[in-house]
Design a protein around this motif. Structure first.
Motif: not given
Length: 277
Positions: A256-259, A261-272
């Motif tokens: 799933s491309n959406w899953v 991309q969403h997972l990478n975006l959350v984990c790249s944040s300062p405080s996931p």
């Protein structure tokens, strides 16, 4: 006696030998003889007929009279005769000639002539308008004709059609009873709101919030995942993964491309957080 008989025979043969044939030397476009065919009523031999040119265009002198667009017409005291539209079609692929023999000159003149198929109309019926016929009358007349002259299969089809016909007059007496029965049966039907509530309760998706103002409020978290199951979930392994490939390995469905991309975006944040994930 024999010499006299021989002399008469020789004289008769000499006269017959003088008969000649020639094409008409009249102008090609000049009015000439016409062949008329009467497939129905034949008028008396003394009935006069006139020939008319249908087109008013200038006629070329080289045009044959038989090729011109003409029609012939005549009348008696009771009937009109005139050329039908089938005249030109009947002469397609054929040519007709008329020969006139002159007994005095022993010459036979030949000229091409057009063919006209004549139709007729009774004068007394001209002023009569055809009676208007309804579709029902046409069907009844067709059924009567088929019942009298149709095949066995056609008669069976007519009878089957009559059996399937609905008698509207018989339905007038039961119309009120049908309306009362429909009203009684529709009283037990649910209202629009009740039907909507029943459909929502049977939905396979979680209950949604129709008054939501943001996308996150449409489906409350614990309506999607029960609170007991939510407490057992631990995303620490995914958060502590050093690369996207390692995080992807923890997923059950990895395409799933959406899953992803969403997972990478959350984990790249300062405080996931677990909620955002």
């Amino acid at each position: 006696m024999a010499p006299a008989s021989t002399s008469k025979k020789r004289k008769r043969d000499d006269n017959e030998a003088k008969i000649s044939f020639a094409l008409s030397n009249q102008p090609k476009s000049q009015l000439g003889p016409v062949l008329a065919n009467f497939p129905a009523i034949k008028p008396h031999k003394s009935t006069p007929f006139d020939c008319y040119q249908a087109d008013k265009a200038v006629v070329n002198e080289a045009t044959q009279f038989a090729e011109l667009s003409t029609l012939i017409a005549g009348e008696t005291d009771a009937v009109d005769f005139f050329s039908s539209s089938e005249s030109r079609q009947a002469s397609v692929g054929s040519r007709y000639f008329v020969a006139v023999h002159n007994n005095r000159t022993k010459a036979t003149t030949i000229r091409e002539a057009p063919l006209h198929i004549l139709t007729h109309q009774v004068k007394a019926l001209k002023s009569l308008k055809p009676a208007e016929v309804s579709n029902l009358q046409r069907l009844e007349a067709r059924a009567a004709l088929g019942d009298s002259f149709g095949t066995k299969k056609a008669k069976q089809a007519i009878k089957a059609q009559e059996r399937n016909k609905v008698d509207v007059s018989a339905m007038e007496t039961v119309a009120d009873h049908l309306q009362d029965s429909i009203q009684r049966n529709t009283q037990a039907l649910p209202s629009k709101e009740e039907a909507q509530a029943t459909a929502d309760s049977a939905r396979l998706v979680p209950p949604y919030n129709p008054n939501a103002e943001t996308p996150s409020e449409i489906y409350p978290l614990h309506n999607v995942i029960p609170e007991a199951e939510w407490k057992t979930l631990s995303p620490s392994a995914i958060i502590q993964a050093s690369s996207n490939k390692e995080r992807k390995a923890f997923l059950t469905y990895q395409r799933s491309n959406w899953v992803n991309q969403h997972l990478n975006l959350v984990c790249s944040s300062p405080s996931p957080s677990k909620t955002h994930m």
